[in-house]
Scaffold this active site. Structure first.
Site, PDB file in Angstrom:
ATOM      1  N   GLY A  75      92.002 -69.415  96.180  1.00  0.00           N
ATOM      2  CA  GLY A  75      91.684 -68.020  96.427  1.00  0.00           C
ATOM      3  C   GLY A  75      90.878 -67.752  97.679  1.00  0.00           C
ATOM      4  O   GLY A  75      90.441 -66.618  97.901  1.00  0.00           O
ATOM      5  N   GLY A 102      92.004 -68.036 100.839  1.00  0.00           N
ATOM      6  CA  GLY A 102      92.808 -67.497 101.939  1.00  0.00           C
ATOM      7  C   GLY A 102      93.619 -68.510 102.708  1.00  0.00           C
ATOM      8  O   GLY A 102      94.006 -68.247 103.852  1.00  0.00           O
ATOM      9  N   LYS A 103      93.921 -69.666 102.122  1.00  0.00           N
ATOM     10  CA  LYS A 103      94.700 -70.687 102.839  1.00  0.00           C
ATOM     11  C   LYS A 103      96.131 -70.211 103.095  1.00  0.00           C
ATOM     12  O   LYS A 103      96.624 -70.274 104.225  1.00  0.00           O
ATOM     13  CB  LYS A 103      94.718 -71.989 102.027  1.00  0.00           C
ATOM     14  CG  LYS A 103      93.362 -72.634 101.862  1.00  0.00           C
ATOM     15  CD  LYS A 103      93.438 -73.910 101.061  1.00  0.00           C
ATOM     16  CE  LYS A 103      94.048 -73.698  99.689  1.00  0.00           C
ATOM     17  NZ  LYS A 103      93.313 -72.725  98.882  1.00  0.00           N
ATOM     18  N   SER A 104      96.820 -69.768 102.041  1.00  0.00           N
ATOM     19  CA  SER A 104      98.206 -69.309 102.198  1.00  0.00           C
ATOM     20  C   SER A 104      98.281 -68.073 103.093  1.00  0.00           C
ATOM     21  O   SER A 104      99.242 -67.909 103.861  1.00  0.00           O
ATOM     22  CB  SER A 104      98.820 -68.995 100.824  1.00  0.00           C
ATOM     23  OG  SER A 104      98.918 -70.172 100.050  1.00  0.00           O
ATOM     24  N   ASP A 136     100.234 -76.156 104.088  1.00  0.00           N
ATOM     25  CA  ASP A 136      99.514 -75.193 103.251  1.00  0.00           C
ATOM     26  C   ASP A 136      99.112 -75.909 101.966  1.00  0.00           C
ATOM     27  O   ASP A 136      99.945 -76.137 101.088  1.00  0.00           O
ATOM     28  CB  ASP A 136     100.400 -73.979 102.955  1.00  0.00           C
ATOM     29  CG  ASP A 136      99.685 -72.943 102.097  1.00  0.00           C
ATOM     30  OD1 ASP A 136      98.445 -73.018 102.002  1.00  0.00           O
ATOM     31  OD2 ASP A 136     100.369 -72.065 101.537  1.00  0.00           O
ATOM     32  N   GLY A 162      94.607 -75.113  96.511  1.00  0.00           N
ATOM     33  CA  GLY A 162      93.152 -75.075  96.533  1.00  0.00           C
ATOM     34  C   GLY A 162      92.515 -75.883  95.422  1.00  0.00           C
ATOM     35  O   GLY A 162      93.057 -76.008  94.323  1.00  0.00           O
TER      36      GLY A 162
END
Length: 613
Positions: free
Chosen positions: A70, A72-74, A220, A223
């Site tokens: 959650g 913000g990686k993607s 990607d 998490g």
């Protein structure tokens, strides 16, 4: 520089708990109204442009995002449709630069291939191939080449010619990727995804070939998460455990590589440092990117929420350790091209020796002859290898060049190496042959020119604006009818996706009839029936009979103007005469005992059909 502060708990204690880290870049993407807000375009300008620069210089490149679920990686790597992330922007920038260089440097050729995989529960899945379920037990095997390093066996590679083709593959891969809802993220990635671009450049330098190959890994990661915070159980809990396991291994690899790169250690102590690449599929596949031949960029994404203080601190520590890793990237030159250049250098050396031998001593002919023979042999090798290299590039034509005319006797043969459709026009006044080749990806067929500008536009009765989609994935072509569209294959109406095979007769709407050809499949069938001339002859007769029958059925099902122009009884009579001629030819070409048995079966079938008639 980034500073991390926990919730206020008191002056002295707060001072002791403030942690300060320094990095190459630091971005704030939480509030769009903030003057310090960093847009996706700015992040691409700072980070993505370096990836493209490394690729065009012939280096391998890797860019990956690391952080808790959650954070913000993607979003950073992939983004949204109206706010694209690094991966789509890098792909677009790649083809923009190819277009610019093609105009200014006409002698340079480019070839781009892509693959897309996910690591789900420590199993590798191909995101560009269909599978029954995302959690099936199968998986691709990871191997290690002695020179090229780890690779995935049987992973599909797709040749792309433009940005649009690459976008289609990205959309397909994202649709196949495993995601699920958790207590912290409604669309949580449950797998690590690696999008790889294999980028090759070729040109001539001083009449010698040059070729560089760059592998761009865009990663990607899923998490890290805590079971109590995400409130996961069952399969979601197992997924989280495997994700955390691979990320722990990634942290261990980063720590070991950082220790290896720190100066001041003795050679003996460095040899004792073990790097656990094989403890996880992720670190094994990224072996070269993490500590080898690659220009690697790590993005650490953190959450601004104070409840995530410990996870944020852990992520920043990992990123700080990663800064100490020192890679040694080199330009990746093609091995065959290097052999050519080495042989050419040897040819130059032998010519110089031959000239010196002729000038110093004209009496020693034996040594001069030997040097001259070696010189000629090397010159022939250089010429042969150069021709082979040129032919290799000539064998990867564009989709437009894959269709060609070939004269054969008094006829002209239309060759197409791609799966394609040939129009069977019912209009007696039509004198042309129309061929539609099917590129890798999705081809939309319909009557709306705006919607189908990149597909096949047909203006025929009964065709919808978006009638159907032909999906070509790794050589398998599937017909996907749209809602309310009339489609039939070999006389049978289809409403669900249907795989097309060699020779299939397809009718779209009321009067559009197309024959599907698959050159690769046809060649395989041809090899299977090369055991004898008669078997191949009978195969072609049978196929002709079936195709004629299917075509007749398809034409008879069209109740429009076909009823006015053709009489059903005449068509059926013509069909019967064709079948009788085919069976008569089969009898005349039979002679050996095995063929006599086949003849008896054919005669029996003919008598039975005559009785039924």
């Amino acid at each position: 520089m980034a500073s991390v502060r926990p919730s206020p708990v008191g002056g002295d204690e707060l001072k002791d708990r403030v942690k300060i880290f320094s990095y190459d870049f630091s971005y704030d993407s939480t509030d769009r109204g903030s003057p310090t807000f960093a847009s996706q375009e700015r992040i691409f300008h700072d980070l993505g442009s370096d990836v493209l620069k490394a690729a065009f210089e012939g280096f391998n490149a890797c860019l990956f995002a690391y952080g808790q679920t959650g954070s913000g990686k993607s979003y950073t790597m992939m983004g949204h449709t109206d706010d694209k992330g690094l991966i789509p922007r890098i792909c677009e920038g790649l083809f923009c630069e190819i277009s610019r260089r093609s105009k200014s440097e006409a002698r340079v050729s480019f070839c781009t291939e892509v693959s897309y995989l996910e690591i789900y529960n420590e199993r590798v899945q191909d995101l560009l191939k269909k599978r029954s379920t995302p959690t099936d037990g199968g998986g691709l095997r990871v191997r290690e080449h002695p020179r090229d390093g780890p690779y995935v066996e049987n992973l599909s590679k797709h040749l792309v010619h433009n940005h649009s083709d690459m976008e289609d593959l990205i959309v397909l891969g994202n649709a196949n990727r495993t995601t699920a809802s958790t207590g912290m993220n409604n669309f949580s990635s449950r797998s690590h995804a690696i999008f790889t671009i294999s980028f090759t450049q070729a040109w001539f330098d001083a009449e010698l070939p040059c070729e560089t190959v760059s592998n761009i890994h865009l990663v990607d990661l899923a998490g890290s998460e805590r079971a109590d915070a995400t409130r996961t159980k069952g399969s979601r809990l197992k997924e989280g455990a495997n994700i955390n396991k691979s990320l722990v291994t990634l942290g261990s690899v980063i720590s070991a590589l950082a220790d290896l790169s720190v100066g001041g250690q003795s050679t003996k102590k460095k040899k004792q440092i073990f790097i656990p690449y094989r403890d996880s599929v992720l670190t094994w596949l990224l072996k070269d990117s993490l500590g080898g031949n690659s220009v690697t960029t790590m993005i650490a994404t953190v959450s601004p929420a104070d409840v995530n203080y410990s996870e944020t601190l852990s992520t920043l520590r990992y990123a700080s350790r990663a800064k100490n890793i020192v890679n040694s990237p080199t330009v990746n030159k093609d091995s065959s091209v290097e052999v050519i250049r080495e042989l050419q250098a040897e040819v130059t050396r032998l010519r110089r020796l031959l000239e010196e031998a002729n000038q110093v001593s004209r009496g020693e002919l034996s040594s001069s002859v030997r040097v001259e023979e070696e010189l000629h042999q090397n010159e022939e090798k250089v010429l042969a290898l150069t021709k082979e290299w040129i032919s290799k590039w000539s064998e990867t034509p564009s989709q437009e060049e894959a269709v060609a005319l070939r004269k054969e006797g008094s006829g002209v043969v239309l060759d197409c190496q791609l799966p394609h459709l040939i129009g069977i026009d019912e209009d007696l006044l039509s004198s042309g042959i129309i061929l539609y080749y099917l590129k890798e990806g999705r081809t939309l067929i319909g009557s709306d020119e705006a919607l189908c500008s990149r597909g096949i536009v047909l203006h025929r009765p009964g065709l919808l604006g978006e009638h159907c989609v032909l999906e070509n994935r790794a050589g398998t072509v599937t017909l996907i009818p749209q809602d309310g569209a009339l489609c039939s294959v070999n006389g049978s109406v289809v409403t669900d996706p249907c795989q097309l095979t060699q020779g299939a007769i397809t009718q779209l709407g009321e009067g559009t009839i197309l024959r599907f050809n698959h050159p690769t499949e046809a060649a395989q069938l041809r090899k299977k029936h090369q055991s004898g001339l008669l078997s191949a002859f009978r195969l072609s007769l049978t196929d002709t009979s079936k195709s004629t029958e299917n075509l007749a059925k398809t034409m008879l099902q069209n109740p429009g103007r076909m009823e006015d122009e053709l009489n059903q009884q005449e068509v059926q009579g013509s069909l019967n005469r064709s079948n009788r001629d085919i069976k008569r030819l089969s009898k005349e070409n039979s002679g050996v005992p095995h063929q006599q048995r086949v003849k008896e079966k054919t005669t029996g079938a003919e008598m039975e059909e005559t009785d039924n008639g």
